[in-house]
Design a protein around this motif. Structure first.
Motif, PDB file in Angstrom:
ATOM      1  N   GLY A 157      20.031  13.506 -37.331  1.00  0.00           N
ATOM      2  CA  GLY A 157      21.477  13.664 -37.362  1.00  0.00           C
ATOM      3  C   GLY A 157      22.020  14.079 -38.717  1.00  0.00           C
ATOM      4  O   GLY A 157      23.236  14.114 -38.914  1.00  0.00           O
ATOM      5  N   GLN A 158      21.111  14.419 -39.655  1.00  0.00           N
ATOM      6  CA  GLN A 158      21.553  14.769 -41.006  1.00  0.00           C
ATOM      7  C   GLN A 158      21.721  16.272 -41.177  1.00  0.00           C
ATOM      8  O   GLN A 158      20.887  17.057 -40.735  1.00  0.00           O
ATOM      9  N   TRP A 159      22.808  16.636 -41.829  1.00  0.00           N
ATOM     10  CA  TRP A 159      22.977  18.004 -42.323  1.00  0.00           C
ATOM     11  C   TRP A 159      23.151  17.899 -43.821  1.00  0.00           C
ATOM     12  O   TRP A 159      23.960  17.106 -44.318  1.00  0.00           O
ATOM     13  N   ASN A 160      22.337  18.676 -44.552  1.00  0.00           N
ATOM     14  CA  ASN A 160      22.419  18.649 -46.014  1.00  0.00           C
ATOM     15  C   ASN A 160      22.273  17.223 -46.550  1.00  0.00           C
ATOM     16  O   ASN A 160      23.000  16.815 -47.450  1.00  0.00           O
ATOM     17  N   HIS A 161      21.351  16.468 -45.942  1.00  0.00           N
ATOM     18  CA  HIS A 161      20.962  15.125 -46.379  1.00  0.00           C
ATOM     19  C   HIS A 161      22.033  14.057 -46.166  1.00  0.00           C
ATOM     20  O   HIS A 161      21.950  12.968 -46.734  1.00  0.00           O
ATOM     21  N   THR A 162      23.044  14.363 -45.367  1.00  0.00           N
ATOM     22  CA  THR A 162      24.053  13.363 -45.011  1.00  0.00           C
ATOM     23  C   THR A 162      24.159  13.306 -43.494  1.00  0.00           C
ATOM     24  O   THR A 162      24.165  14.348 -42.835  1.00  0.00           O
ATOM     25  N   GLN A 163      24.230  12.103 -42.938  1.00  0.00           N
ATOM     26  CA  GLN A 163      24.285  11.982 -41.476  1.00  0.00           C
ATOM     27  C   GLN A 163      25.700  12.201 -40.965  1.00  0.00           C
ATOM     28  O   GLN A 163      26.632  11.468 -41.297  1.00  0.00           O
ATOM     29  N   TYR A 164      25.841  13.232 -40.142  1.00  0.00           N
ATOM     30  CA  TYR A 164      27.086  13.520 -39.435  1.00  0.00           C
ATOM     31  C   TYR A 164      26.906  13.358 -37.927  1.00  0.00           C
ATOM     32  O   TYR A 164      27.847  13.019 -37.220  1.00  0.00           O
ATOM     33  N   GLY A 165      25.703  13.654 -37.445  1.00  0.00           N
ATOM     34  CA  GLY A 165      25.412  13.517 -36.025  1.00  0.00           C
ATOM     35  C   GLY A 165      24.983  12.089 -35.718  1.00  0.00           C
ATOM     36  O   GLY A 165      24.033  11.572 -36.308  1.00  0.00           O
ATOM     37  N   ILE A 166      25.705  11.434 -34.811  1.00  0.00           N
ATOM     38  CA  ILE A 166      25.386  10.057 -34.424  1.00  0.00           C
ATOM     39  C   ILE A 166      24.673  10.126 -33.078  1.00  0.00           C
ATOM     40  O   ILE A 166      25.247  10.596 -32.087  1.00  0.00           O
ATOM     41  N   PRO A 167      23.401   9.724 -33.001  1.00  0.00           N
ATOM     42  CA  PRO A 167      22.674   9.865 -31.730  1.00  0.00           C
ATOM     43  C   PRO A 167      23.362   9.082 -30.618  1.00  0.00           C
ATOM     44  O   PRO A 167      23.849   7.971 -30.844  1.00  0.00           O
ATOM     45  N   PHE A 168      23.416   9.672 -29.442  1.00  0.00           N
ATOM     46  CA  PHE A 168      24.073   9.006 -28.322  1.00  0.00           C
ATOM     47  C   PHE A 168      23.115   8.733 -27.176  1.00  0.00           C
ATOM     48  O   PHE A 168      23.157   7.686 -26.545  1.00  0.00           O
ATOM     49  N   ALA A 169      22.251   9.672 -26.873  1.00  0.00           N
ATOM     50  CA  ALA A 169      21.278   9.497 -25.795  1.00  0.00           C
ATOM     51  C   ALA A 169      19.994  10.184 -26.216  1.00  0.00           C
ATOM     52  O   ALA A 169      20.021  11.155 -26.968  1.00  0.00           O
ATOM     53  N   ALA A 170      18.873   9.686 -25.760  1.00  0.00           N
ATOM     54  CA  ALA A 170      17.591  10.281 -26.126  1.00  0.00           C
ATOM     55  C   ALA A 170      16.668  10.324 -24.916  1.00  0.00           C
ATOM     56  O   ALA A 170      16.825   9.543 -23.963  1.00  0.00           O
TER      57      ALA A 170
END
Length: 417
Positions: free
Chosen positions: A123-136
């Protein structure tokens, strides 16, 4: 899987949010396959529980299919009306454009720490997490036990065994000995599973540092094998892989017409509804067990436009409670994205939870799409449209993969993530 829902939440009087009402809107994907199990029902229940503890809150839910949800959000953002939250397939473009809150500005430390580490990293872009996983989910090889018993064969552990089993099934008149869905619906998934199980350990779409390696020698070898040893020998059924979509392959499996195919957890419910007796084994590798299974995650993200970080974060901490994560995972046959819910499911004696164990076992070592690259959306679209040509009789795996590599390199040139 897909369904998008728009939620409007009016938050007020909780903590330091003040007494004025705030409207939050969430657009999410529908994971149901009918009105009876639409994600709208899941969110309606969750929202009702949240509202009961937050009297100033009003949440309005609308649901779209997976075919439409990403485009709906894109159009909303382009029109200057970003939702507060979106639960969709990709986040990196929005992160790169500076439109998203980092997860650390939304979620409690406890919630952040509970996510499975490889999902948080994805969920990281440019070493910062913006994407929060919801389903896998992960993929395993499904096989029809009835057809296998009639043919006197056992589940394969190598590609050669898989081809031999498919040949026997073909001789017995099975319509799709091995269903190979490389049509435009989800070809990027089927392709990645094969690439990860290929010779020399399989390279997938990228190397360890995130550089695209689509046209690597092992990948060319993998698609050449598929072209010559499965498709070329008539072992993939009456519909050309380039025209066979995943949903149609799953439906054919549930109708008892498929000997083997790669499937994710939702196929369990689909097959059981139709009374198909099936087994599940890890995807075979070229000479043994595949190096890794393919993992897939869908993402929650929060847009900064409306400035509701505190209220959004409060709601998301509730969404990611163990109870709610388990409820969602169990309703749709998907894997929990948090450690607490994964542990509970892994220790459960319930039949439905046990059925997900083969997938749950593979999640810690699974490899995900390179979703943290803004170029991935373009690359994925190109794979969906072109990869089926590589395995067609007379197709050129090296030519198709070289063109896809060129597309990826060009798309990646402007990617800072």
């Amino acid at each position: 899987m897909v369904s998008a829902l728009g939620m409007t939440a009016v938050l007020g009087g909780c903590g330091s949010t003040g007494s004025s009402d705030v409207t939050l809107r969430l657009v999410a994907a529908d994971y149901g396959d009918s009105a009876a199990n639409s994600s709208k029902k899941y969110w309606d229940t969750l929202v009702k529980a949240y509202e009961s503890k937050h009297p100033g809150v009003k949440i309005d839910v609308s649901v779209y299919s997976w075919n439409d949800v990403d485009r709906k959000v894109k159009d909303m953002v382009a029109a200057g009306h970003a939702p507060d939250m979106a639960q969709i397939g990709a986040y990196a473009d929005y992160a790169a454009a500076g439109k998203l809150y980092p997860a650390s500005e939304l979620l409690s430390i406890r919630t952040q720490a509970d996510f499975l580490s490889q999902l948080s990293e994805a969920g990281q872009w440019n070493h910062t997490q913006y994407g929060i996983p919801f389903a896998a989910s992960t993929r395993v090889l499904f096989y029809n036990k009835t057809l296998f018993a009639k043919a006197g064969i056992t589940p394969p552990t190598t590609w050669d065994e898989l081809a031999a089993d498919a040949g026997t099934l073909k001789d017995k008149g099975v319509k799709y000995p091995f269903a190979l869905p490389l049509g435009p619906e989800e070809a990027q998934a089927e392709t990645m599973q094969w690439l990860l199980s290929g010779a020399s350990g399989g390279t997938g779409y990228t190397d360890d540092i995130g550089t695209y390696t689509i046209d690597s020698a092992p990948n060319v070898e993998t698609l050449t094998w598929l072209r010559d040893d499965l498709v070329g020998k008539g072992l993939t059924g009456p519909v050309a892989p380039a025209k066979l979509n995943r949903a149609d392959a799953f439906a054919a499996f549930a109708d008892g017409q498929v000997g083997m195919l790669n499937g994710h957890p939702t196929l369990i419910q689909q097959a059981e509804k139709k009374g198909v007796k099936f087994g599940m084994v890890p995807m075979p590798g070229r000479t043994g067990k595949a190096r890794a299974s393919m993992g897939v995650a869908d993402w929650m993200m929060a847009f900064k436009q409306n400035g509701h970080a505190e209220q959004t974060g409060d709601f998301l901490n509730f969404v990611y409670s163990e109870k709610n994560v388990l409820d969602f995972s169990r309703t749709y046959g998907l894997l929990p994205v948090t450690g607490s819910a994964s542990n509970t499911m892994g220790e459960s004696g319930a039949a439905a939870d046990k059925a997900l164990r083969p997938f749950l076992d593979q999640l810690p070592t699974s490899e995900l799409y390179p979703v943290g690259k803004t170029s991935w959306a373009a690359v994925s679209a190109a794979v969906k449209q072109n990869i089926g040509q590589a395995v067609a009789p007379g197709g050129s795996p090296s030519g198709v993969l070289s063109r896809l590599q060129a597309t990826a390199t060009a798309a990646d040139s402007g990617d800072a993530g």
